[in-house]
Every structure is written in C-alpha cells, then in structure tokens.
Motif scaffolding. Structure first.
Motif, short mmCIF file in Angstrom:
data_model
loop_
_atom_site.label_atom_id
_atom_site.label_comp_id
_atom_site.label_asym_id
_atom_site.label_seq_id
_atom_site.Cartn_x
_atom_site.Cartn_y
_atom_site.Cartn_z
N UNK A 1 2.85 -3.75 3.49
CA UNK A 1 1.44 -3.42 3.62
C UNK A 1 0.96 -3.00 2.23
N UNK A 2 -0.28 -3.32 1.93
CA UNK A 2 -0.85 -2.92 0.65
C UNK A 2 -1.68 -1.65 0.86
N UNK A 3 -1.74 -0.83 -0.19
CA UNK A 3 -2.42 0.46 -0.08
C UNK A 3 -3.31 0.70 -1.29
N UNK A 4 -4.33 1.50 -1.05
CA UNK A 4 -5.22 1.98 -2.10
C UNK A 4 -5.59 3.41 -1.74
N UNK A 5 -5.96 4.19 -2.74
CA UNK A 5 -6.31 5.58 -2.47
C UNK A 5 -7.05 6.17 -3.65
N UNK A 6 -7.64 7.31 -3.36
CA UNK A 6 -8.23 8.13 -4.41
C UNK A 6 -7.84 9.57 -4.14
N UNK A 7 -7.08 10.13 -5.05
CA UNK A 7 -6.69 11.54 -5.00
C UNK A 7 -7.34 12.19 -6.21
N UNK A 8 -8.51 12.75 -5.99
CA UNK A 8 -9.31 13.35 -7.07
C UNK A 8 -9.56 12.32 -8.18
N UNK A 9 -9.88 11.09 -7.77
CA UNK A 9 -10.22 10.04 -8.72
C UNK A 9 -9.04 9.23 -9.23
N UNK A 10 -7.82 9.58 -8.81
CA UNK A 10 -6.62 8.87 -9.27
C UNK A 10 -6.07 7.99 -8.14
N UNK A 11 -5.66 6.79 -8.48
CA UNK A 11 -5.04 5.89 -7.52
C UNK A 11 -5.59 4.49 -7.65
N UNK A 12 -4.89 3.52 -7.06
CA UNK A 12 -5.34 2.13 -7.15
C UNK A 12 -6.59 1.90 -6.29
N UNK A 13 -7.48 1.05 -6.78
CA UNK A 13 -8.71 0.72 -6.05
C UNK A 13 -8.42 -0.29 -4.94
#
Length: 118
Positions: A1-13
C-alpha cells in the motif's frame, strides 16, 4: 500500500506517496504528532484513498488519548464528487489501517460512514 502524510508539514505528499507495509503504516501513524491538521493517508492498488485527519490537538494533560474522537476518517470518491467519512477515536485508527490493508479502501467495508458532497 502507498502512503502519504503530513506531520507538522513533514512527510511525502499524496502525489508522491511511498510504499509501506502494515507495520510501517501503523508505526508512521503512531509516531505522528497529534496536532490539528496533521494527517495520514493510504492509497490501495486500485487507486482508492483513505485519510485520517486530526480535527483537534491532543491536549497536553492526557497520558492516554486513545479514547478521544478527534480523527476524521475520510474516503474521497472523485466520481461521486464527495467523501464517505466519520469521526473516530485515535485508538480506532490502527484497526482501520489494518482493515484497509486487508480489504482495500472500499467504503462499504468501513461501517458507519456518511456521504457528503463537496
């Protein structure tokens, strides 16, 4: 599965997601800051997306915040121009991630969702 995230602006789009297995996905969610606006999303092999979005900050005085229903589960459906969603507790998210890995991101597999047009 592919994932994206934002943890206080950090992470893949979402347009550059990374491949994660179930354990990595759960760890990424667990390691994230419980801050309003942070999110974690998964994209299944059929291109369907599920997102978990903090609608509020975790208050500082909680040692165990698993019971707090401050996460929006959201499954956008472009073809219907809307999303299936519901508010869930922080503690429910691991099970929902596991469900997505097990059956894919089929909104009918996630009970209690309501549809809202955009």
């Amino acid at each position: 599965m592919k994932a994206f995230w934002s943890d206080c602006g950090q992470g893949p789009a979402s347009d550059t997601p990374v491949e994660l297995d179930l354990v990595q996905a759960k760890n990424t969610w667990s390691d994230a800051s419980g801050v309003k606006g942070n999110f974690f999303g998964l994209i299944d092999t059929q291109g369907r997306t599920i997102q978990f979005y903090f609608t509020e900050d975790i208050p500082d005085h909680f040692e165990d915040a698993r019971h707090l229903e401050i996460v929006l589960l959201d499954i956008p459906v472009q073809g219907k121009r809307g999303s299936y969603s519901k508010q869930v507790s922080i503690g429910e998210v691991h099970g929902l991630i596991a469900l997505a890995f097990s059956v894919g991101v089929d909104h009918s597999s996630f009970p209690g969702l309501s549809f809202s047009s955009w």
